[in-house]
Structure formats: C-alpha cells, structure tokens
Design an enzyme around this catalytic site. Structure first.
Site, PDB file in Angstrom:
ATOM      1  N   ARG A   9      34.629  31.558  28.696  1.00 37.49           N
ATOM      2  CA  ARG A   9      33.870  32.785  29.009  1.00 37.49           C
ATOM      3  C   ARG A   9      33.735  33.651  27.767  1.00 37.49           C
ATOM      4  O   ARG A   9      32.690  34.266  27.545  1.00 37.49           O
ATOM      5  CB  ARG A   9      34.534  33.536  30.179  1.00 37.49           C
ATOM      6  CG  ARG A   9      34.326  32.740  31.454  1.00 37.49           C
ATOM      7  CD  ARG A   9      34.926  33.328  32.718  1.00 37.49           C
ATOM      8  NE  ARG A   9      34.805  32.314  33.769  1.00 37.49           N
ATOM      9  CZ  ARG A   9      35.403  32.342  34.940  1.00 37.49           C
ATOM     10  NH1 ARG A   9      36.185  33.355  35.261  1.00 37.49           N
ATOM     11  NH2 ARG A   9      35.221  31.366  35.817  1.00 37.49           N
ATOM     12  N   GLU A  11      44.291  29.365  48.503  1.00 34.20           N
ATOM     13  CA  GLU A  11      42.875  29.338  48.112  1.00 34.20           C
ATOM     14  C   GLU A  11      42.288  27.920  48.167  1.00 34.20           C
ATOM     15  O   GLU A  11      42.369  27.179  47.194  1.00 34.20           O
ATOM     16  CB  GLU A  11      42.718  29.903  46.687  1.00 34.20           C
ATOM     17  CG  GLU A  11      41.258  29.925  46.234  1.00 34.20           C
ATOM     18  CD  GLU A  11      41.044  30.512  44.836  1.00 34.20           C
ATOM     19  OE1 GLU A  11      42.039  30.807  44.141  1.00 34.20           O
ATOM     20  OE2 GLU A  11      39.887  30.663  44.446  1.00 34.20           O
ATOM     21  N   LYS A  31      42.477  32.863  50.935  1.00 33.27           N
ATOM     22  CA  LYS A  31      41.420  33.183  49.960  1.00 33.27           C
ATOM     23  C   LYS A  31      40.366  32.076  50.002  1.00 33.27           C
ATOM     24  O   LYS A  31      40.441  31.112  49.246  1.00 33.27           O
ATOM     25  CB  LYS A  31      42.037  33.302  48.561  1.00 33.27           C
ATOM     26  CG  LYS A  31      41.009  33.507  47.456  1.00 33.27           C
ATOM     27  CD  LYS A  31      41.641  33.994  46.171  1.00 33.27           C
ATOM     28  CE  LYS A  31      40.605  34.027  45.065  1.00 33.27           C
ATOM     29  NZ  LYS A  31      41.043  34.779  43.885  1.00 33.27           N
ATOM     30  N   SER A  52      34.702  34.825  44.713  1.00 32.28           N
ATOM     31  CA  SER A  52      33.248  35.028  44.570  1.00 32.28           C
ATOM     32  C   SER A  52      32.530  33.728  44.215  1.00 32.28           C
ATOM     33  O   SER A  52      31.347  33.586  44.551  1.00 32.28           O
ATOM     34  CB  SER A  52      32.928  36.138  43.577  1.00 32.28           C
ATOM     35  OG  SER A  52      33.477  35.898  42.306  1.00 32.28           O
ATOM     36  N   GLY A  53      33.170  32.832  43.512  1.00 33.68           N
ATOM     37  CA  GLY A  53      32.669  31.465  43.373  1.00 33.68           C
ATOM     38  C   GLY A  53      31.419  31.262  42.528  1.00 33.68           C
ATOM     39  O   GLY A  53      30.853  30.172  42.548  1.00 33.68           O
ATOM     40  N   GLY A  54      30.974  32.295  41.798  1.00 35.25           N
ATOM     41  CA  GLY A  54      29.772  32.133  40.985  1.00 35.25           C
ATOM     42  C   GLY A  54      28.562  32.860  41.552  1.00 35.25           C
ATOM     43  O   GLY A  54      27.467  32.791  40.999  1.00 35.25           O
ATOM     44  N   ARG A  90      35.020  36.712  38.768  1.00 31.89           N
ATOM     45  CA  ARG A  90      33.747  36.965  38.086  1.00 31.89           C
ATOM     46  C   ARG A  90      32.976  38.132  38.684  1.00 31.89           C
ATOM     47  O   ARG A  90      32.385  38.929  37.957  1.00 31.89           O
ATOM     48  CB  ARG A  90      32.885  35.693  38.115  1.00 31.89           C
ATOM     49  CG  ARG A  90      33.339  34.667  37.107  1.00 31.89           C
ATOM     50  CD  ARG A  90      32.769  33.302  37.395  1.00 31.89           C
ATOM     51  NE  ARG A  90      33.400  32.668  38.553  1.00 31.89           N
ATOM     52  CZ  ARG A  90      33.097  31.472  39.014  1.00 31.89           C
ATOM     53  NH1 ARG A  90      32.151  30.769  38.418  1.00 31.89           N
ATOM     54  NH2 ARG A  90      33.722  30.955  40.051  1.00 31.89           N
TER      55      ARG A  90
HETATM   56  P1  13P Z   1      35.813  33.881  41.327  1.00 28.92           P
HETATM   57  O1  13P Z   1      35.781  35.153  42.135  1.00 28.92           O
HETATM   58  O2  13P Z   1      35.188  34.018  39.966  1.00 28.92           O
HETATM   59  O3  13P Z   1      35.346  32.690  42.087  1.00 28.92           O
HETATM   60  O4  13P Z   1      37.339  33.595  41.008  1.00 28.92           O
HETATM   61  C1  13P Z   1      38.255  33.701  42.025  1.00 28.92           C
HETATM   62  C2  13P Z   1      39.437  32.927  41.663  1.00 28.92           C
HETATM   63  O5  13P Z   1      40.528  33.440  41.699  1.00 28.92           O
HETATM   64  C3  13P Z   1      39.291  31.509  41.288  1.00 28.92           C
HETATM   65  O6  13P Z   1      40.520  30.870  41.407  1.00 28.92           O
END
Ligand code: 13P
Length: 379
Positions: free
Chosen positions: A33, A177, A219, A286-288, A319
């Site tokens: 990043r 998660e 999560k 958030s996943g992108g 993100r």
């Molecule tokens: P994002 O919200 O960017 O998907 O990251 C969450 C996270 O903790 C990934 O393991």
C-alpha cells in the site's frame, strides 16, 4: 478464563455505536500500500504511519478498539510512549492480529488455508501481557467455478474455532473473521449462498470447540456481488413479436439505490440464518469496497433492520477507514494533521452508519450524485 471479563470486553467493543479500526496490515501488505503511493517501505515509515493513526485526536469518539500487527504492538511513539499505552490512555482497547497468513492449500488449487496455530497459546499469553484484550484471525474463502470446496471451508472454520478457544482461555476476545472474497464475477446471490455455508460451518466448529459465543465478535464480509460481476442490466423488448432486445445499463443513481438496499437485505438475511443470537456483535470488514459505499451499506442495514436484530451491526474496517488518510499522508510530516482529519471523518461516518444516520451530505457530496437517503422497508 474469566467469562464475565470476556463478555464485558466483547460488549464494549460494539457499545455506543462505535466500531473497530483494523490497522493490522502485515508488513508485506502495508509495504504494497505504501509502494503504490511512493512511500518508503521501512520500519520507520510504518511506525510513523501507525503513530499518526493512534494519536488522532477524538478517535475514541467513534472507535472502541484498534487491531495491531506484531511489529506495531511492540512499537512506540517518537516520545517513547508504547503504542499500546497511548491507545489504552485514549480509552481505546488494543487488539492484535494473531494468524500468520493465508497459505496455498494442498490439493486445493486456487484456495487458501490460514496458518498460525502452532505456538499460538504462548503467543497469546505474550500479547495479553503487552496489553491486548482481543485478537483477530482472518480466513479467506475464494469464490470461482467449483470453489469454495467443502475441504477448504471446513479446514478454515476449524482453525478459526481452535484459535477462538485458545483466545478465550487466555482472556482475549476472539474476532472471528471468515472473509468471502469479492474477487471474481460471481453474483450477489452466489456470495450469499457461500457466505451462509461458511458461517454455518464456522459456528458448528465454534460450538465443537466450546467457544463461548457471548465472548466473541464475528467479523464477516458483507454480501456483495463479485468485483467483476457484470453490471445490472435492464432488458427491454423493443419490437413486439420479434426476438430483439435492447440492452441498456440502468441509470447509475438507481443502481446505487438498489445496490445499497439489496446488499443490506441480502447481508442481513444471510446473517439471520447463520449467526446465533448469543453473539453480541457483528463487525464487518470492508473488503475493497469504497469508503463511502461501505458506510452507506452499513447504514442501510441499520436503518432497515436495527430494531429487529439480536446483535449489534458494527464495523471493523481497514481500507474503508484508512485509505483516504493514507493517500493524504503520503509519508509527509506536513500532511499528518490533514490525514488525521480524514481518518477521523471516516470513523465518524461509520459511527453515524451504526446509528442509521449516515448521509451523503456528510461527505460533502450532492445527494443527487451519490449515496441516497434510505427508507425503512415495509414491516
Ligand atoms: P478491510 O476492511 O480493508 O477489508 O480489512 C479488514 C481486515 O481486517 C482484513 O483482515
């Protein structure tokens, strides 16, 4: 294990409409990043960036807990104050990512299994002593032709459950998660099916490993169409009696309204089927997704369903909270204040989304060009 402490910590993490800030990118992910923005990929740059985050004034108004990475949990501010102390003094609970990453799964091309169970009990004790009070483990589930396989879902669910049991033994709240990835051209419906199967399997395993559901946080991903899923189309018959169809894209604005409501409905439907009511909170990754869409979709779920749900619907974004701040910072000391403002802004937007009070106006955008106000569905 002190069950009441685990329950209290889990509840605090999702109390007062706050959520989690995931700042636990592994060094390779953080470096990637940084590289995209021309920021040096050094220990000091990563430390400075994390100092920017943990010293953001007012962050505690929207953020209940931050998830750190092994490097960060041992780092200090420039003035020598350990990050964990700075975070705790700010009224935020420190957490830690404890898996060691998703690795290619033997015999399962295209699929991954998350590692990190060996030696985990001792590592967890160490993190507890440093001051962490919760821990995260991420499993990734890819969607494509013929995958995910049962073998992949079960292996990942079992690892999540074994990690969660070890966390609770040590006094750390597990943030479980299982992420169904957005990559691919699958539909929203396919994501819902896969997410439901994954969550059912995860909760079966959590029960098998005697994890106390009241002392954990889930999560998950939101239920979304794949990133390269073809845009929604309206097919309009243009000539009666002829097999001719004109395909046109729907208006972007209508798409956004429908998208936000559809994602909210599909996500909540899936969670209601698969997540036991004893779990105190669900904090989405958030996943992108874009930062604004992640807020709008969380908002829609809370506007439409909050009063009817057994668990809190919160956020645990990386993100979708950090990206605008990182783009402003660019490694420059002179940009720290502006970056902190951007970070705080996203945190506040997501707190508003938990209340069902997020509005495009918060982004300084015209309501005609972005995320719409949302209505409750008919009961
Ligand atoms: P994002 O919200 O960017 O998907 O990251 C969450 C996270 O903790 C990934 O393991």
């Amino acid at each position: 294990m002190n069950a009441q402490q685990l329950i209290d910590t889990a509840r605090t993490l999702v109390a007062a409409d706050k959520g989690l800030l995931a700042m636990d990118e592994s060094n390779p992910t953080c470096n990637q990043r940084f590289a995209r923005l021309g920021i040096p990929q050094t220990v000091e740059a990563r430390r400075s960036y994390r100092e920017l985050i943990v010293t953001t004034p007012g962050l505690d108004e929207s953020i209940s807990g931050v998830i750190l990475y092994d490097e960060t949990v041992r780092q200090q501010k420039k003035d020598g104050t350990p990050f964990v102390k700075a975070i705790t003094d700010a009224g935020i609970i420190p957490g830690i990512k404890v898996d060691t990453g998703a690795k290619d799964m033997a015999g399962h091309p295209g699929e991954k299994v998350t590692e990190g169970l060996d030696g985990l009990r001792d590592r967890l004790k160490g993190y507890f002593q440093i001051g962490a009070r919760f821990a995260k483990w991420r499993a990734v589930i890819a969607v494509s032709d013929g995958i995910p396989s049962r073998g992949c879902i079960e292996a990942n669910a079992q690892a999540l459950a074994r990690y969660a049991a070890l966390c609770q033994e040590t006094g750390l709240v597990p943030v479980v998660e299982p992420e169904v990835l957005m990559d691919g051209d699958h539909s929203l419906e396919r994501c819902r099916e896969v997410t439901e199967e994954v969550l059912r399997t995860v909760f079966n395993q959590l029960n098998g490993q005697r994890v106390m559901l009241e002392g954990m946080i889930l999560k998950p991903n939101m239920v979304l169409p794949g990133l390269t899923c073809p845009p929604k189309q309206e097919v309009k018959e243009v000539a009666a009696g002829e097999q001719q169809y004109q395909v046109r894209l729907t208006d972007r604005q209508q798409d956004e309204v429908k998208d936000v409501d559809e994602v909210a409905d599909a996500t909540v439907k899936c969670l209601l089927r698969a997540v036991p009511a004893a779990v105190p909170g669900i904090a989405f990754l958030s996943g992108g997704q874009s930062a604004e869409l992640a807020s709008a979709r969380l908002n829609a779920m809370n506007v439409r369903f909050k009063s009817r749900l057994p668990w809190a619907l919160a956020f645990s974004f990386a993100r979708a909270i950090q990206q605008p701040a990182l783009e402003i910072w660019q490694g420059q000391e002179a940009h720290v204040l502006a970056a902190q403002q951007a970070l705080n802004h996203r945190a506040r937007c997501n707190r508003a989304a938990r209340r069902g009070e997020y509005d495009a106006a918060m982004e300084g955008l015209s309501t005609t060009t972005s995320i719409p106000k949302l209505k409750k569905p008919a009961a």
